[in-house]
Every structure is written in C-alpha cells, then in structure tokens.
Design a protein around this motif. Structure first.
Motif, PDB file in Angstrom:
ATOM      1  N   SER A  51       0.817  -1.220   0.000  1.00  0.00           N
ATOM      2  CA  SER A  51       0.000   0.000   0.000  1.00  0.00           C
ATOM      3  C   SER A  51       0.852   1.272   0.000  1.00  0.00           C
ATOM      4  CB  SER A  51      -0.952   0.006   1.202  1.00  0.00           C
ATOM      5  OG  SER A  51      -0.199  -0.034   2.403  1.00  0.00           O
ATOM      6  N   THR A  52       2.088   1.176   0.490  1.00  0.00           N
ATOM      7  CA  THR A  52       2.979   2.342   0.476  1.00  0.00           C
ATOM      8  C   THR A  52       4.327   1.953  -0.112  1.00  0.00           C
ATOM      9  OG1 THR A  52       3.802   1.900   2.712  1.00  0.00           O
ATOM     10  CG2 THR A  52       1.918   3.394   2.532  1.00  0.00           C
ATOM     11  N   HIS A  53       4.904   2.868  -0.828  1.00  0.00           N
ATOM     12  CA  HIS A  53       6.236   2.696  -1.425  1.00  0.00           C
ATOM     13  C   HIS A  53       6.332   1.465  -2.320  1.00  0.00           C
ATOM     14  CE1 HIS A  53       7.564   5.889   1.223  1.00  0.00           C
ATOM     15  NE2 HIS A  53       7.056   5.216   2.246  1.00  0.00           N
TER      16      HIS A  53
END
Length: 73
Positions: A51-53
């Motif tokens: 979900s991030t990076h």
C-alpha cells in the motif's frame, strides 16, 4: 572505500530511540572480481502489491515488530 565508510559511521551520533520508530536495514557491500576498491551494493525492489512505497528500490530490512527479538532479527 571501506575505510571511508567506517570513518563516516564513527561520526554518527546515537539517536534517541524513545521518540523514533525502530527499524533496521542491511547494506550489503559486494567485492567484484576480487578488486577491493570495486564494490557493489545490493538493493531489493519492494512488491508492487504494497500500500505504500510499492515498486520502489530499497535496502533489505524494515521496521521492528513485537515478535522480533532485536533489530538484527
């Protein structure tokens, strides 16, 4: 090159771990063709499902979690 890295690491001041999240990374230096000055760095690519990076290049490692005995683990 390794001597330069060691010198710079000695200059780093310890961080107050009570106000920052704990995390650990591995910076792996590889010798290429037995040449001590020709070093390579190993990176990983993060999963595109995160979900991030997602999909970013990074060092192996991550944040400390309760089940980890230490940052090394």
């Amino acid at each position: 090159m390794l001597d330069s890295i060691k010198q710079k690491l000695k200059q780093i001041n310890p961080i107050d771990s009570t106000i920052y999240k704990k995390a650990g990374v591995l910076i792996l230096l590889l010798h290429e063709n037995d040449d001590k000055e020709d070093l390579r760095i190993l990176y990983t690519k993060r999963s595109s499902n995160l979900s991030t990076h997602s999909g970013e290049v990074s060092f192996p490692g991550g944040k400390w979690e309760r089940q980890d005995e230490s940052l090394f683990d």
